[in-house]
Design an enzyme around this catalytic site. Structure first.
Site, PDB file in Angstrom:
ATOM      1  N   LYS A  76       0.829  -1.209   0.000  1.00 21.38           N
ATOM      2  CA  LYS A  76       0.000   0.000   0.000  1.00 21.38           C
ATOM      3  C   LYS A  76       0.869   1.269   0.000  1.00 21.38           C
ATOM      4  CE  LYS A  76      -4.009   1.786   2.642  1.00 21.38           C
ATOM      5  NZ  LYS A  76      -4.844   1.507   3.827  1.00 21.38           N
ATOM      6  N   SER A 151      -9.516   1.471   2.667  1.00 16.21           N
ATOM      7  CA  SER A 151      -8.619   2.247   1.844  1.00 16.21           C
ATOM      8  C   SER A 151      -7.495   1.419   1.202  1.00 16.21           C
ATOM      9  CB  SER A 151      -7.996   3.353   2.708  1.00 16.21           C
ATOM     10  OG  SER A 151      -7.181   2.816   3.745  1.00 16.21           O
ATOM     11  N   SER A 175      -9.821  -0.766   6.812  1.00 19.32           N
ATOM     12  CA  SER A 175      -9.229  -0.551   5.497  1.00 19.32           C
ATOM     13  C   SER A 175      -8.565  -1.768   4.880  1.00 19.32           C
ATOM     14  CB  SER A 175      -8.218   0.601   5.562  1.00 19.32           C
ATOM     15  OG  SER A 175      -8.874   1.831   5.703  1.00 19.32           O
TER      16      SER A 175
END
Length: 502
Positions: A76, A151, A175
């Site tokens: 990420k 996310s 997330s």
């Protein structure tokens, strides 16, 4: 021969040992897959320019470097990677290139993993959805008209589409687990402190944790074992490292459900106006499958849960400070998220970000800050009391009460994104159940429970008490054996069919 992009971590390691494939061949195949599919998915924002040379170096070593030898992994965009841009999903930070790796990246590399690249995320991780000022829209590989969730949106979409064997996300409010649910993956939110946060841009420090996303419980466990360690750069890792109860891999044995009492939080399974009854049906089938494998299901209630979740929503009071501290440690050119918002360099649909930017630089100046943390203790006690009263092994409920929404609905403000002038902390319009584990700072795992009639994945979440991560993994592994196999996403099937006919 099974395409290396479809193989598991265990399968790839066996093929390396036998000499059937080289690490260079596997990494090259994944990079080809990214080139072929990511123009549609928009999951990978930056590639590692040294991935192939690192793969060749592993092949030249002639011995296994570690337990993730040659495993292609994506990371990420809020996790620092030396020499690879790390922008936290923000166009304002797109030129920031760290000098050093986050601790979790260091341990992955040390274990032999190949970092293929960085994945898309909403600006500063402040959305349930997969859109950002840096990269635009990320698509769900099961239906590209739909959201992959946020996310950790790019990590989930990439792993689901077999652009990498597994990936690393972060979870503050859900997330990891929301995109895992929408993309048919296993996602683990470890006990806070089990995995170092050093080198990761924070959102709410006491809730933040990195964790794995993978296509099976075994693959997620393999990553978690490598990631879990004490780190002097993150003092919160000391307690979990001391309390660790065996490896995740050791929990991968059948039979965990046969002695388990599972608390089903029925209020979180109910179908309200914003919920999808098809998801509730899939969850009921999954619960029945758990019962068939010997689990005892107990319906439970968590008194006052809604008020406790609203009262422990810390982003408006605390996130500005935590983001800014992370930016200072990272050495970025911009040190205050408020300056980014003031400059307009953010996705306007992210309605929470201006609220965070308007928050206090020092949360202790907010008279409600201490009271909110007292409520967090009460939330922990309410959840733990259910375990004690009913002698539970875990809680169970749908990860999210809907399947992946269409992007058109997100853009139209059906949920909180897209409603810039109407954001409120009183109650999220997004029907997720992930806030319980997050705001109590408890571990949780989501796994694919099945699919709706339209072929969209549904996630089942299991929540445990702190430091009970390995028990959750054991329960998830046994549950996985009882549930339908994860289907191949439509985007991947289309690609396979094109390759077969070409």
């Amino acid at each position: 021969m099974l395409d290396p992009c479809e193989d598991s971590i265990t399968g790839l390691r066996a093929r390396y040992r036998s000499g059937e494939v080289s690490v260079h061949e596997v990494v090259a195949r994944h990079l080809d897959r990214i080139e072929a599919l990511d123009g549609t998915l928009n999951a990978v924002v930056t590639l590692n320019p040294h991935a192939l040379s690192e793969a060749a170096a592993l092949d030249a070593s002639r011995s296994e470097v570690g337990p993730l030898h040659g495993i292609p992994v994506v990371v990420k965009d809020n996790i620092a990677t030396a020499g690879i841009a790390t922008a936290v999903g923000s166009v304002a930070l797109c030129k920031h290139v760290p000098d050093t790796d986050a601790t979790v990246v260091t341990v992955l590399r040390r274990s032999g993993a190949i970092i293929l690249g960085k994945t898309a995320m909403p600006d500063f991780a402040v959305s349930w959805h997969g859109h950002s000022s840096r990269s635009g829209y990320t698509r769900n590989p099961y239906d590209v008209s739909r959201d992959p969730g946020g996310s950790s949106s790019g990590t989930a979409a990439a792993v689901a589409a077999n652009l990498a064997a597994a990936g690393i996300g972060t979870d503050t409010g859900g997330s990891i687990r929301v995109p895992a649910s929408f993309c048919g993956l296993v996602g683990i939110r470890p006990t806070v402190g089990a995995v170092s946060r050093h080198g990761i841009v924070s959102l709410v420090r006491e809730q933040d944790t990195p964790g794995p996303l993978a296509r099976s419980v075994a693959d997620a466990a393999a990553l978690l074992d490598v990631m879990t360690a004490w780190d002097p750069h993150d003092p919160s890792t000391a307690g979990p490292a001391h309390a660790r109860r065996g490896s995740a891999a050791a929990a991968l044995v059948p039979g965990a459900l046969s002695s388990a009492r599972i608390g089903v939080v029925r209020a979180l399974c109910a179908t309200g106006p914003a919920d999808d009854p098809a998801v509730a049906d899939v969850i009921e089938q999954a619960l029945a499958a758990m019962r068939a494998r010997g689990a005892e299901l107990v319906d439970i209630d968590l008194p006052g849960l809604g008020a406790l979740l609203r009262g422990t929503f810390h982003y408006p009071r605390q996130s500005r400070r935590d983001i800014n501290r992370s930016l200072a440690l990272a050495g970025t050119a911009i040190r205050d998220v408020a300056d980014i918002v003031a400059s307009g360099q953010f996705l306007p649909a992210l309605a929470l970000l201006p609220v965070i930017a308007a928050g206090p630089e020092d949360p202790s100046t907010d008279p409600g800050h201490g009271a909110a943390w007292e409520l967090r203790t009460r939330l922990q006690h309410v959840v733990a009391a259910a375990f004690a009263e009913h002698r539970l092994s875990a809680l169970a409920y749908p990860t999210v009460r809907i399947a992946a929404p269409r992007w058109a609905n997100v853009d139209n403000g059906v949920f909180e994104d897209g409603a810039l002038d109407t954001w409120t902390s009183d109650e999220s319009t997004f029907p997720t159940n992930t806030l319980i584990a997050a705001q109590a700072a408890f571990p949780a795992i989501t796994l694919p429970a099945g699919q709706t009639s339209g072929g969209l994945p549904v996630g089942l979440e299991l929540l445990g008490l702190p430091h009970d991560d390995t028990r959750l993994i054991a329960l998830a592994f046994d549950t996985e054996r009882a549930l339908p196999p994860r289907p191949i996403p439509g985007l991947v099937l289309s690609s396979i069919n094109r390759e077969t006919t070409s």
